[in-house]
Design a protein around this motif. Structure first.
Motif, short mmCIF file in Angstrom:
data_model
loop_
_atom_site.label_atom_id
_atom_site.label_comp_id
_atom_site.label_asym_id
_atom_site.label_seq_id
_atom_site.Cartn_x
_atom_site.Cartn_y
_atom_site.Cartn_z
N ILE A 535 -18.59 -108.60 -43.38
CA ILE A 535 -19.33 -107.98 -42.24
C ILE A 535 -20.79 -108.41 -42.30
O ILE A 535 -21.39 -108.77 -41.27
CB ILE A 535 -19.19 -106.44 -42.30
CG1 ILE A 535 -17.74 -106.03 -41.98
CG2 ILE A 535 -20.15 -105.78 -41.32
CD1 ILE A 535 -17.44 -104.56 -42.29
N ILE A 536 -21.38 -108.35 -43.53
CA ILE A 536 -22.81 -108.73 -43.67
C ILE A 536 -23.00 -110.17 -43.21
O ILE A 536 -23.93 -110.49 -42.43
CB ILE A 536 -23.28 -108.57 -45.13
CG1 ILE A 536 -23.19 -107.10 -45.58
CG2 ILE A 536 -24.72 -109.08 -45.30
CD1 ILE A 536 -23.39 -106.89 -47.08
N ALA A 537 -22.11 -111.07 -43.68
CA ALA A 537 -22.23 -112.49 -43.33
C ALA A 537 -22.04 -112.70 -41.83
O ALA A 537 -22.79 -113.45 -41.18
CB ALA A 537 -21.20 -113.30 -44.12
N LYS A 538 -21.03 -112.00 -41.30
CA LYS A 538 -20.71 -112.16 -39.88
C LYS A 538 -21.87 -111.67 -39.01
O LYS A 538 -22.30 -112.35 -38.06
CB LYS A 538 -19.45 -111.36 -39.55
CG LYS A 538 -18.85 -111.66 -38.19
CD LYS A 538 -17.55 -110.88 -38.03
CE LYS A 538 -16.99 -111.10 -36.63
NZ LYS A 538 -15.78 -110.27 -36.39
N GLU A 539 -22.41 -110.48 -39.34
CA GLU A 539 -23.52 -109.92 -38.56
C GLU A 539 -24.77 -110.78 -38.72
O GLU A 539 -25.56 -110.93 -37.79
CB GLU A 539 -23.80 -108.48 -39.00
CG GLU A 539 -22.71 -107.51 -38.53
CD GLU A 539 -23.00 -106.07 -38.92
OE1 GLU A 539 -23.96 -105.84 -39.68
OE2 GLU A 539 -22.27 -105.19 -38.46
N GLY A 540 -24.95 -111.36 -39.92
CA GLY A 540 -26.09 -112.25 -40.16
C GLY A 540 -26.00 -113.49 -39.29
O GLY A 540 -27.00 -113.90 -38.65
N CYS A 541 -24.80 -114.09 -39.24
CA CYS A 541 -24.61 -115.28 -38.39
C CYS A 541 -24.83 -114.93 -36.92
O CYS A 541 -25.44 -115.69 -36.16
CB CYS A 541 -23.19 -115.82 -38.58
SG CYS A 541 -22.94 -116.55 -40.21
N SER A 542 -24.33 -113.76 -36.55
CA SER A 542 -24.47 -113.30 -35.16
C SER A 542 -25.95 -113.17 -34.80
O SER A 542 -26.39 -113.59 -33.73
CB SER A 542 -23.75 -111.97 -35.01
OG SER A 542 -24.07 -111.38 -33.79
N SER A 543 -26.72 -112.60 -35.74
CA SER A 543 -28.16 -112.41 -35.45
C SER A 543 -28.88 -113.76 -35.36
O SER A 543 -29.82 -113.93 -34.58
CB SER A 543 -28.81 -111.53 -36.52
OG SER A 543 -28.96 -112.26 -37.71
N LEU A 544 -28.44 -114.75 -36.14
CA LEU A 544 -29.04 -116.09 -36.07
C LEU A 544 -28.73 -116.77 -34.73
O LEU A 544 -29.58 -117.43 -34.14
CB LEU A 544 -28.52 -116.96 -37.23
CG LEU A 544 -29.05 -116.59 -38.63
CD1 LEU A 544 -28.37 -117.44 -39.69
CD2 LEU A 544 -30.57 -116.77 -38.70
N LEU A 545 -27.49 -116.57 -34.25
CA LEU A 545 -27.12 -117.11 -32.93
C LEU A 545 -27.97 -116.46 -31.84
O LEU A 545 -28.47 -117.13 -30.93
CB LEU A 545 -25.63 -116.86 -32.65
CG LEU A 545 -24.66 -117.85 -33.35
CD1 LEU A 545 -23.23 -117.35 -33.19
CD2 LEU A 545 -24.81 -119.25 -32.77
#
Length: 553
Positions: A535-545
């Motif tokens: 979840i942390i990685a996914k939300e991090g990638c989402s915030s970068l996008l």
């Protein structure tokens, strides 16, 4: 009458026998043959009967003769008793007249004892001074010989006085007072002996003959004690100061010396040295091992076998150590100190570094040694350790996360790994801390190591949830002002990369410290951690996008 009946029975029996023999006519020819046979039988029976009667008569004759002799003997004894009785009655007056002689004999016996001890009695002050000088010069055997002579003179005089008049306390006290300095000498000599006994492990290396002299003196005193106690049983008299029980005192002093030696090894306190307990336990280990080796190789030869000195000392050291370990266990120990204590008690004590040392075998069998502290105390310490460790881990994790968050707002980019990927030091710090605690727990036993691993992973689970929340807050704060923090993108990439590092570290930790059969108990916890990290990685990638799209707009 009985005779007539017997005759009739005999005739009837004879008639029957004859009738049986002469049943056929041809048997009449054998009548003469039958008669001769019966005559022979009759002669044989009569001969046996005569012999039996003759034997009986001889026995009766002998018995009558012996009875006659006995009667004469009884008459002689009776006459002798009458004579003795007459002599005894005549001698009663003579015995009463001899009472003065009896008193004279008792007095003579006492005077003889006095004369025998006269030389010693007059020279008591001189002998006391000589003995004192010998004690001061350390010539203990000669000093003890003179002390024994003095005591012997006093005890013999007191015994004769006791025999003559046991209730005459005045004369008894007079003798006791005259020999008064002798008691001080005995105490002074004992003091010297106990000083040697206290330093026996040092003395035996430098001057073993001194220690042997001390043991000989104690053995002499033990023999005198036994002799005096035997005389007390027979006469009721025992000299003052007996039994001395010096052998018992010697063992008591050895016991106190051992206890003092163990207690005296603590040179530091927690305030002066963080490693105070480790140092204290190491000094104890060294001292005890050295002392027991000296006791086995040197001390054992200075004592008679029935003293069993090595085993007695071994028990004293074990008891003193047990007492000391219980005292330490009762103190308010920190987590690392609990581990040091338990590791020493459960492992070091019976290892080759201490009681399991090859030079101590076969006299010391580690399997027969009782535990230094009870299982109950061990359990209490382990419980306290786990409780302290739990709060410590929570504190360490919180501090590590706070430190990492401070890095997120720096104006410099995060460090990169060897492949050039951004990362922070958080995973390394967390797992290094876990590793250290697991290695410490492994020093005690496998069971504790497993418990600590489960605790670490359990706290890791909670920590990752906080990590996720902090990453989310970081993103929200950035959206309020996209110019701040300056390196937001780089640090968000580092957070995402950390998730992969965390996953790999968890797998590595489990593989290194967890038994395969325990894997199933952690599968749900592991799945939960993986899910949080995803979840942390996914939300991090989402915030970068989101960041890219916002820049494009």
């Amino acid at each position: 009458s009985t005779m007539e009946e017997t005759d009739r029975e005999a005739v009837a029996t004879a008639v029957q026998r004859v009738a049986g023999m002469l049943q056929r006519p041809d048997q009449l020819d054998k009548v003469e043959q039958y008669r001769r046979r019966e005559a022979r039988k009759k002669a044989s029976v009569e001969a046996r009967l005569k012999a039996a009667i003759q034997s009986q008569l001889d026995g009766v004759r002998t018995g009558l003769s012996q009875l006659h002799n006995a009667l004469n003997d009884v008459k002689d004894i009776q006459q002798s008793l009458i004579d003795v009785n007459k002599d005894w009655r005549q001698s009663i007056n003579t015995i009463e007249n001899l009472k003065d002689v009896k008193d004279a004999v008792v007095q003579h016996s006492q005077l003889a004892a006095a004369v025998e001890n006269l030389k010693n009695i007059f020279s008591v002050p001189e002998i006391v001074k000589e003995t004192q000088d010998l004690i001061e010069r350390g010539e203990l055997l000669q000093a003890h010989r003179k002390l024994m002579d003095l005591e012997c003179s006093r005890d013999n005089l007191m015994y004769e006085q006791y025999r003559m008049d046991s209730k005459n306390t005045h004369d008894m006290n007079l003798i006791h007072t005259y020999f008064g300095d002798m008691q001080k000498l005995s105490e002074e000599l004992a003091k010297q002996l106990w000083m040697v006994v206290q330093r026996s492990l040092v003395t035996v290396r430098r001057d073993p003959t001194l220690l042997v002299s001390v043991v000989r003196i104690i053995e002499r005193e033990e023999k005198i004690d036994r002799r005096m106690l035997d005389r007390k049983k027979q006469t009721g008299f025992i000299p003052p100061g007996r039994p001395k029980k010096w052998k018992e005192k010697m063992f008591n002093i050895l016991e106190r010396t051992v206890s003092t030696r163990i207690e005296g090894t603590q040179a530091d306190t927690r305030e002066s040295d963080k490693m105070w307990l480790v140092r204290h336990l190491e000094i104890i280990r060294k001292y005890v091992l050295d002392d027991l080796l000296v006791a086995k190789t040197l001390l054992d030869q200075c004592f008679p076998p029935h003293y069993d000195i090595f085993n007695k000392l071994l028990n004293m050291y074990h008891q003193a150590l047990s007492t000391r370990m219980q005292e330490l266990a009762a103190e308010d120990l920190e987590a690392n100190e609990i581990v040091s204590l338990l590791s020493w008690v459960l492992n070091t004590y019976k290892s080759a570094e201490m009681m399991g040392n090859s030079e101590l075998s076969p006299e010391v069998d580690v399997n027969s040694l009782n535990p230094l502290i009870s299982q109950n105390v061990v359990d209490q310490l382990l419980s306290k350790y786990m409780s302290t460790l739990t709060s410590n881990i929570i504190g360490w994790l919180r501090k590590a996360l706070e430190t990492d968050k401070k890095d997120w707002i720096k104006e410099t980019e995060p460090e990169a790994d060897q492949d050039g990927y951004y990362q922070t030091t958080l995973p390394a710090i967390v797992f290094q801390m876990f590793e250290q605690n697991l290695q410490v727990a492994a020093q005690i036993n496998e069971d504790l190591k497993t418990k600590v691993l489960l605790l670490c992973l359990q706290q890791m689970n909670s920590f990752l949830t906080r990590y996720k929340d902090e990453a989310q807050l970081y993103k929200e704060e950035h959206l309020k002002n996209r110019q701040y923090p300056q390196c937001y993108v780089q640090y968000m990439i580092a957070v995402i990369n950390n998730c992969q590092t965390f996953k790999e570290s968890i797998i590595s930790l489990k593989r290194k410290y967890l038994k395969i059969e325990m894997e199933d108990t952690l599968s749900s916890s592991h799945t939960s951690m993986d899910a949080t990290l995803d979840i942390i990685a996914k939300e991090g990638c989402s915030s970068l996008l989101d960041e890219v799209f916002m820049d494009l707009e």
